[in-house]
Write an enzyme that holds these catalytic residues in place. Sequence first.
Site, PDB file in Angstrom:
ATOM      1  N   ARG A 197       0.844  -1.294   0.008  1.00  0.00           N
ATOM      2  CA  ARG A 197       0.091  -0.097  -0.099  1.00  0.00           C
ATOM      3  C   ARG A 197       1.024   1.413   0.069  1.00  0.00           C
ATOM      4  O   ARG A 197       0.520   2.365   0.547  1.00  0.00           O
ATOM      5  CB  ARG A 197      -1.006   0.115   1.183  1.00  0.00           C
ATOM      6  CG  ARG A 197      -2.020  -1.116   1.140  1.00  0.00           C
ATOM      7  CD  ARG A 197      -2.919  -1.125  -0.048  1.00  0.00           C
ATOM      8  NE  ARG A 197      -4.012  -1.843  -0.111  1.00  0.00           N
ATOM      9  CZ  ARG A 197      -4.025  -3.122  -0.266  1.00  0.00           C
ATOM     10  NH1 ARG A 197      -2.929  -3.777  -0.930  1.00  0.00           N
ATOM     11  NH2 ARG A 197      -5.038  -4.014  -0.022  1.00  0.00           N
ATOM     12  N   SER A 212     -11.078  -1.291   2.617  1.00  0.00           N
ATOM     13  CA  SER A 212     -10.009  -1.348   4.212  1.00  0.00           C
ATOM     14  C   SER A 212      -9.982   0.075   4.711  1.00  0.00           C
ATOM     15  O   SER A 212      -9.444   1.050   3.625  1.00  0.00           O
ATOM     16  CB  SER A 212      -8.993  -2.026   3.969  1.00  0.00           C
ATOM     17  OG  SER A 212      -9.139  -3.082   3.537  1.00  0.00           O
ATOM     18  N   GLU A 234      -5.559   3.519   5.490  1.00  0.00           N
ATOM     19  CA  GLU A 234      -5.194   3.322   4.388  1.00  0.00           C
ATOM     20  C   GLU A 234      -5.834   4.390   3.446  1.00  0.00           C
ATOM     21  O   GLU A 234      -5.332   4.639   2.290  1.00  0.00           O
ATOM     22  CB  GLU A 234      -5.755   1.806   3.980  1.00  0.00           C
ATOM     23  CG  GLU A 234      -5.158   1.464   2.725  1.00  0.00           C
ATOM     24  CD  GLU A 234      -6.232   0.885   1.786  1.00  0.00           C
ATOM     25  OE1 GLU A 234      -6.841   1.606   1.488  1.00  0.00           O
ATOM     26  OE2 GLU A 234      -6.169  -0.607   1.462  1.00  0.00           O
TER      27      GLU A 234
HETATM   28  P1  FAD Z   1      -9.276   8.117  -5.632  1.00  0.00           P
HETATM   29  O1  FAD Z   1      -9.925   7.741  -4.364  1.00  0.00           O
HETATM   30  O2  FAD Z   1      -9.710   9.437  -6.288  1.00  0.00           O
HETATM   31  O3  FAD Z   1      -8.009   9.003  -4.872  1.00  0.00           O
HETATM   32  C1  FAD Z   1      -6.659   7.991  -4.116  1.00  0.00           C
HETATM   33  C2  FAD Z   1      -5.496   8.699  -3.993  1.00  0.00           C
HETATM   34  O4  FAD Z   1      -4.817   8.637  -5.398  1.00  0.00           O
HETATM   35  C3  FAD Z   1      -5.975  10.199  -3.698  1.00  0.00           C
HETATM   36  O5  FAD Z   1      -4.576  10.632  -2.945  1.00  0.00           O
HETATM   37  C4  FAD Z   1      -5.550  10.841  -5.099  1.00  0.00           C
HETATM   38  O6  FAD Z   1      -5.175  12.488  -4.883  1.00  0.00           O
HETATM   39  C5  FAD Z   1      -4.607  10.087  -5.854  1.00  0.00           C
HETATM   40  N1  FAD Z   1      -4.774   9.881  -7.221  1.00  0.00           N
HETATM   41  C6  FAD Z   1      -5.723   9.531  -7.971  1.00  0.00           C
HETATM   42  N2  FAD Z   1      -5.497   9.565  -9.373  1.00  0.00           N
HETATM   43  C7  FAD Z   1      -4.526  10.222  -9.471  1.00  0.00           C
HETATM   44  C8  FAD Z   1      -3.820  10.372 -10.825  1.00  0.00           C
HETATM   45  N3  FAD Z   1      -3.964  10.273 -11.792  1.00  0.00           N
HETATM   46  N4  FAD Z   1      -2.289  11.021 -10.406  1.00  0.00           N
HETATM   47  C9  FAD Z   1      -1.786  11.133  -9.228  1.00  0.00           C
HETATM   48  N5  FAD Z   1      -2.543  10.867  -8.085  1.00  0.00           N
HETATM   49  C10 FAD Z   1      -3.990  10.484  -8.204  1.00  0.00           C
HETATM   50  N6  FAD Z   1      -7.619  -1.164  -2.465  1.00  0.00           N
HETATM   51  C11 FAD Z   1      -6.727  -2.044  -2.943  1.00  0.00           C
HETATM   52  O7  FAD Z   1      -5.712  -1.772  -2.819  1.00  0.00           O
HETATM   53  N7  FAD Z   1      -7.276  -3.357  -2.705  1.00  0.00           N
HETATM   54  C12 FAD Z   1      -8.364  -3.787  -2.782  1.00  0.00           C
HETATM   55  O8  FAD Z   1      -8.896  -4.753  -2.785  1.00  0.00           O
HETATM   56  C13 FAD Z   1      -9.724  -2.553  -2.457  1.00  0.00           C
HETATM   57  N8  FAD Z   1     -10.706  -2.913  -2.309  1.00  0.00           N
HETATM   58  C14 FAD Z   1     -11.827  -1.932  -2.247  1.00  0.00           C
HETATM   59  C15 FAD Z   1     -13.045  -2.273  -2.188  1.00  0.00           C
HETATM   60  C16 FAD Z   1     -14.066  -1.331  -2.007  1.00  0.00           C
HETATM   61  C17 FAD Z   1     -15.491  -1.553  -1.978  1.00  0.00           C
HETATM   62  C18 FAD Z   1     -13.645   0.082  -2.044  1.00  0.00           C
HETATM   63  C19 FAD Z   1     -14.514   1.096  -2.190  1.00  0.00           C
HETATM   64  C20 FAD Z   1     -12.321   0.406  -2.388  1.00  0.00           C
HETATM   65  C21 FAD Z   1     -11.202  -0.599  -2.385  1.00  0.00           C
HETATM   66  N9  FAD Z   1      -9.971  -0.371  -2.409  1.00  0.00           N
HETATM   67  C22 FAD Z   1      -8.981  -1.564  -2.569  1.00  0.00           C
HETATM   68  C23 FAD Z   1      -9.626   1.051  -2.478  1.00  0.00           C
HETATM   69  C24 FAD Z   1      -9.420   1.607  -3.764  1.00  0.00           C
HETATM   70  O9  FAD Z   1     -10.166   1.236  -4.775  1.00  0.00           O
HETATM   71  C25 FAD Z   1      -7.865   1.858  -4.345  1.00  0.00           C
HETATM   72  O10 FAD Z   1      -7.105   2.615  -3.618  1.00  0.00           O
HETATM   73  C26 FAD Z   1      -8.111   2.480  -5.848  1.00  0.00           C
HETATM   74  O11 FAD Z   1      -6.931   2.461  -6.557  1.00  0.00           O
HETATM   75  C27 FAD Z   1      -8.482   3.928  -5.601  1.00  0.00           C
HETATM   76  O12 FAD Z   1      -8.783   4.521  -6.965  1.00  0.00           O
HETATM   77  P2  FAD Z   1      -9.599   5.992  -7.178  1.00  0.00           P
HETATM   78  O13 FAD Z   1      -9.463   6.391  -8.678  1.00  0.00           O
HETATM   79  O14 FAD Z   1     -10.926   5.727  -6.827  1.00  0.00           O
HETATM   80  O15 FAD Z   1      -8.815   6.740  -6.411  1.00  0.00           O
HETATM   81  N1  EPU Z   2     -10.539 -10.723   9.920  1.00  0.00           N
HETATM   82  C1  EPU Z   2     -11.532 -10.981  10.743  1.00  0.00           C
HETATM   83  N2  EPU Z   2     -12.558 -10.355  11.107  1.00  0.00           N
HETATM   84  C2  EPU Z   2     -13.016  -9.278  10.119  1.00  0.00           C
HETATM   85  C3  EPU Z   2     -12.092  -9.416   8.831  1.00  0.00           C
HETATM   86  C4  EPU Z   2     -10.882  -9.934   8.716  1.00  0.00           C
HETATM   87  O1  EPU Z   2     -11.110 -11.739  11.819  1.00  0.00           O
HETATM   88  O2  EPU Z   2     -14.133  -8.978  10.105  1.00  0.00           O
HETATM   89  C5  EPU Z   2      -9.540 -11.658   9.602  1.00  0.00           C
HETATM   90  C6  EPU Z   2      -9.663 -13.189   9.486  1.00  0.00           C
HETATM   91  O3  EPU Z   2      -8.606 -13.828   9.905  1.00  0.00           O
HETATM   92  C7  EPU Z   2      -9.099 -13.034   7.976  1.00  0.00           C
HETATM   93  C8  EPU Z   2      -8.175 -11.902   7.790  1.00  0.00           C
HETATM   94  O4  EPU Z   2      -8.677 -11.128   8.755  1.00  0.00           O
HETATM   95  O5  EPU Z   2      -8.640 -14.415   7.546  1.00  0.00           O
HETATM   96  C9  EPU Z   2      -7.939 -11.378   6.327  1.00  0.00           C
HETATM   97  O6  EPU Z   2      -9.194 -11.059   5.893  1.00  0.00           O
HETATM   98  P1  EPU Z   2      -9.373 -10.748   4.459  1.00  0.00           P
HETATM   99  O7  EPU Z   2      -9.054 -11.851   3.633  1.00  0.00           O
HETATM  100  O8  EPU Z   2     -10.861 -10.059   4.274  1.00  0.00           O
HETATM  101  O9  EPU Z   2      -8.635  -9.527   4.020  1.00  0.00           O
HETATM  102  P2  EPU Z   2      -8.210  -7.952   4.842  1.00  0.00           P
HETATM  103  O10 EPU Z   2      -6.875  -8.401   5.207  1.00  0.00           O
HETATM  104  O11 EPU Z   2      -9.108  -7.638   5.926  1.00  0.00           O
HETATM  105  C10 EPU Z   2      -6.746  -7.139   2.789  1.00  0.00           C
HETATM  106  C11 EPU Z   2      -6.796  -5.879   1.984  1.00  0.00           C
HETATM  107  C12 EPU Z   2      -7.956  -5.736   1.098  1.00  0.00           C
HETATM  108  C13 EPU Z   2      -8.019  -7.007  -0.090  1.00  0.00           C
HETATM  109  C14 EPU Z   2      -8.011  -8.255   0.884  1.00  0.00           C
HETATM  110  C15 EPU Z   2      -7.957  -9.480  -0.179  1.00  0.00           C
HETATM  111  C16 EPU Z   2      -5.508  -4.420   3.317  1.00  0.00           C
HETATM  112  C17 EPU Z   2      -5.623  -3.343   4.222  1.00  0.00           C
HETATM  113  N3  EPU Z   2      -6.755  -4.794   2.902  1.00  0.00           N
HETATM  114  O12 EPU Z   2      -8.127  -7.311   3.438  1.00  0.00           O
HETATM  115  O13 EPU Z   2      -7.935  -4.444   0.451  1.00  0.00           O
HETATM  116  O14 EPU Z   2      -9.104  -7.095  -0.843  1.00  0.00           O
HETATM  117  O15 EPU Z   2      -6.757  -8.329   1.698  1.00  0.00           O
HETATM  118  O16 EPU Z   2      -6.670  -9.836  -0.625  1.00  0.00           O
HETATM  119  O17 EPU Z   2      -4.525  -4.914   2.848  1.00  0.00           O
HETATM  120  C18 EPU Z   2      -8.530  -2.341   0.511  1.00  0.00           C
HETATM  121  O18 EPU Z   2      -7.392  -2.039   0.360  1.00  0.00           O
HETATM  122  O19 EPU Z   2      -9.386  -1.559   0.487  1.00  0.00           O
HETATM  123  C19 EPU Z   2      -8.941  -3.860   0.323  1.00  0.00           C
HETATM  124  C20 EPU Z   2     -10.255  -3.949   0.523  1.00  0.00           C
END
Ligand code: FAD
Ligand code: EPU
Length: 336
Positions: A161, A236, A332
Site C-alpha cells: 500500500r 479497508s 489506508e
Molecule cells: P481516488 O480515491 O480518487 O484517489 C486516491 C488517491 O490517489 C488520492 O490521494 C488521489 O489524489 C490520488 N490520485 C488519484 N488519481 C491520481 C492520478 N491520476 N495521479 C496522481 N494521483 C492520483 N484497494 C486495494 O488496494 N485493494 C482492494 O482490494 C481494494 N478494495 C476496495 C473495495 C471497495 C469496496 C472500495 C470502495 C475500495 C477498495 N480499495 C481497494 C481502495 C481503492 O479502490 C483503490 O485505492 C483505488 O486505486 C482508488 O482509485 P480511485 O481512482 O478511486 O482513487
Molecule cells: N478478519 C477477521 N474479522 C473481520 C475481517 C477479517 O477476523 O471482520 C481476519 C480473518 O482472520 C481473515 C483475515 O482477517 O482471514 C483477512 O481478511 P480478508 O481476507 O478479508 O482480508 P483483509 O486483510 O481484511 C486485505 C486488503 C483488502 C483486499 C483483501 C484480499 C488491506 C488493508 N486490505 O483485507 O484490500 O481486498 O486483503 O486480498 O490490505 C482495500 O485495500 O481497500 C482492500 C479491500
Amino acid sequence: MQIIENQSLKLYNTFAISANARYFAEIHSEAELKETLQQNTQPLFLLGGGSNILLTQDFDGLVIKNSILGKEIIESISEHVLVRIGAGENWHQAVLWTLAHDFGGLENLSLIPGTIGASPIQNIGAYGVELKDTFHKLEAMEIATGDIHTFTKADCQFGYRESIFKKALKDKYVITQVYFQLTQANHKINISYGAIQDVLNSKNIKNPTIHDVSNAVIAIRSSKLPDPAKIGNAGSFFKNPEIPQAQFDGLKQKFPTIPSFPSEKGGVKVPAGWLIEQCGWKGTRRGDAGCYDKQALVLVNYGNAKGAEIWQLAMDIADSVEEKFGIRLLPEVNVI
Ligand code: FAD
Ligand code: EPU
C-alpha cells in the site's frame, strides 16, 4: 475545459460524503491537464474514482477529475504483451478488457473500484497479487512544470500500500498513463489465497483459467465487501499493521488465536479486521457511521454520515485497538 464553482463531491466519492469543492475541472487529455495546471490554482486535489478518500470538510481549492481515456496494445513479444491504459479509465472495466483479449496478470485484481491512474499510488493489491507484479512503467505530468516524466517500476518504490507518490513525490505529479506487461500464453495462475481455492473447489474446477480466477475473486469480493452503490465505503479503512516478530510472539502468548501472515519487510502482518473485531466493533453503528458487519476493516456510511463522524469512529477504533494490543492502526484511506 470548464472550471465549475462550488461543485458537490457527493457523487464523486464512494463514501458518499457531502462536501463541496471550491473549483472543479474534469480533464480528458494531457493538453487539458497542462492548461488547467497553468492556472496555478492552489491547493490542488487529484481525483480519480474517489474510492480511497474520506472528505472531512469542503475543499477550498481546485479538484481535478482525471478522465484521460484509452486502452491500447503497444507491442507483443513472444509470450508477453505491453498495454497502455489512460489514467481515467475505470480499473475493473480495464481488467475485463485485458481478460477479453485473454491477457493474464490482472485477474486477481478484478472488481477493485477506482481508476487506472490511482492504482500505482498505493500499489493496489488483493488475493495474492499487487499492481507491481504486472506494472511496467507510467507517465505522469509534473505539477510544477507541466512536463511529462516516465517512471519505471524501480522509480515508483512500490511496497505494501505504498509508492513514492505517497512519500517523497506526494502531490508533485499527476499520473496520466500506466503500462502493464501481461501474458498472452502460459498464464501464471495465482490461487495462493485460500478463499480462491475454496470457490474453485466448490465449482469442481481443477485447472482454472484466468477467467475462472477472475470470477472467483468477483464472487468472494461480492460476498463480503459492501457495494459502494448501495452502502458508502472506501474499502479497508486501515492498513494491516506490520510488526516485529518479537512483538508478535508476545501477543501470541496473550491471544493464542491471533492470525498472522509473513510481511515483505521481514516481520509479521496482522489482519486489522481481526484486531477490530476482537475489540467488539464489528457490526456496530453510531448514527449513520458504522463498522461493517461482514468485514470489520471496512467503515461504512449508511446514509448521511459526515466525514468527521466517520473519522471520529475510526480514531475511537484505533484507540481501543492500541489499548488492547499495543498496535496503532494507520489509515489506508486518504483523509482530506
Ligand atoms: P481516488 O480515491 O480518487 O484517489 C486516491 C488517491 O490517489 C488520492 O490521494 C488521489 O489524489 C490520488 N490520485 C488519484 N488519481 C491520481 C492520478 N491520476 N495521479 C496522481 N494521483 C492520483 N484497494 C486495494 O488496494 N485493494 C482492494 O482490494 C481494494 N478494495 C476496495 C473495495 C471497495 C469496496 C472500495 C470502495 C475500495 C477498495 N480499495 C481497494 C481502495 C481503492 O479502490 C483503490 O485505492 C483505488 O486505486 C482508488 O482509485 P480511485 O481512482 O478511486 O482513487
Ligand atoms: N478478519 C477477521 N474479522 C473481520 C475481517 C477479517 O477476523 O471482520 C481476519 C480473518 O482472520 C481473515 C483475515 O482477517 O482471514 C483477512 O481478511 P480478508 O481476507 O478479508 O482480508 P483483509 O486483510 O481484511 C486485505 C486488503 C483488502 C483486499 C483483501 C484480499 C488491506 C488493508 N486490505 O483485507 O484490500 O481486498 O486483503 O486480498 O490490505 C482495500 O485495500 O481497500 C482492500 C479491500
